[in-house]
Design a protein around this motif. Sequence first.
Motif, mmCIF file in Angstrom:
data_model
loop_
_atom_site.group_PDB
_atom_site.id
_atom_site.type_symbol
_atom_site.label_atom_id
_atom_site.label_comp_id
_atom_site.label_asym_id
_atom_site.label_seq_id
_atom_site.Cartn_x
_atom_site.Cartn_y
_atom_site.Cartn_z
ATOM 1 N N VAL A 38 -9.389 89.403 85.840
ATOM 2 C CA VAL A 38 -10.627 89.065 85.159
ATOM 3 C C VAL A 38 -11.754 89.272 86.154
ATOM 4 O O VAL A 38 -11.764 88.693 87.235
ATOM 5 N N THR A 73 5.906 91.020 80.596
ATOM 6 C CA THR A 73 5.354 90.381 79.404
ATOM 7 C C THR A 73 4.566 89.129 79.791
ATOM 8 O O THR A 73 5.007 88.312 80.595
ATOM 9 N N GLY A 74 3.365 89.020 79.221
ATOM 10 C CA GLY A 74 2.514 87.871 79.511
ATOM 11 C C GLY A 74 1.411 88.188 80.497
ATOM 12 O O GLY A 74 0.479 87.382 80.666
ATOM 13 N N TRP A 75 1.483 89.348 81.121
ATOM 14 C CA TRP A 75 0.411 89.742 82.066
ATOM 15 C C TRP A 75 -0.881 90.007 81.325
ATOM 16 O O TRP A 75 -0.907 90.737 80.348
ATOM 17 N N ARG A 76 -1.961 89.405 81.766
ATOM 18 C CA ARG A 76 -3.248 89.560 81.093
ATOM 19 C C ARG A 76 -4.223 90.395 81.899
ATOM 20 O O ARG A 76 -5.281 90.783 81.406
ATOM 21 N N GLY A 77 -3.868 90.682 83.149
ATOM 22 C CA GLY A 77 -4.729 91.542 83.961
ATOM 23 C C GLY A 77 -5.800 90.774 84.687
ATOM 24 O O GLY A 77 -6.085 89.601 84.385
#
Length: 306
Positions: A303, A297-301
């Motif tokens: 950029v 949870t919280g992983w945004r990947g």
Amino acid sequence: MTAGQRHILVVAHTGRQDSLEAAVAACAQLTAAGATPVLPADQWDDLHAFAPDLNGTAKVLGKGVSAQELELVVVLGGDGTILRAAELVRGASAPLLGVNLGHVGFLAESERDDLSEAVARGLNRDYLVEERMTLSVRVKVAAEVIYETWALNEATVEKASRERMLEVVIEVDGRPLSTFGCDGVVMSTPTGSTAYSFSAGGPIVWPTLDALLLVPLSAHALFARPLVVGSDSSLAVEVLARTDGSGVLWCDSRRTYDLPPGARVVVRRSTVPVRLARLHPGPFTDRLVNKFQLPVTGWRGPVGRD
């Protein structure tokens, strides 16, 4: 065998009610599609008692249908059931399609709720085949080979009695590396890195990597770290004659052999892989997260480009 007839083996954990129900449902779906379900000989009585109608539709493996005639193996259970199925069809080309009825189930491809879809895709040959390396295992005393077998997950040298430890020498590529007392030594494939090796503190190795693992169990030594070597290497564990206890070899927790003093267990890569049918090919990272329920949870990947 009639030309064009399709034989599909169904392997289940017959000691469980949900597995019996799943096996009967899978056999019915196969029969309705014009395929012939095949059952292991030692499961026939349990399944026939549970569903007498199978007598007119299913065949028995080894009685008119050989492993080489199988197109696919549908396995209903956890990883232990898949290991049993791999043993049944060792050396044949039929891939294993696992439907998880167990707990973690790393080798299984689908979950219980997806049984009908998994069987349908198996019938349509809508899957990819992934080959997993296996181990060739030999037990030698002096120059004599006294036992040979194989393993998909691991070969483990363990102490036979609880109160005694083993004195062993571990060896890589024919050269001694260290001597210590221990509860045992696990020699594993990448596939087995999420099984016993993982429980013993070994690393998780991606199954696409060609490698062998060695993990000591409760070793009394300063240098007793897990080892990862190339798949062309050989690993060996020698049970020293001076050891107070006796040893036992376990392969995939299914095949066992008592080790006399002075026995050497030699492990190499086998030339015969296990073939798994994959319905949902994807990153092994995602399988780890899903099976171990890891917190992401919280992983945004990433950029842009990594």
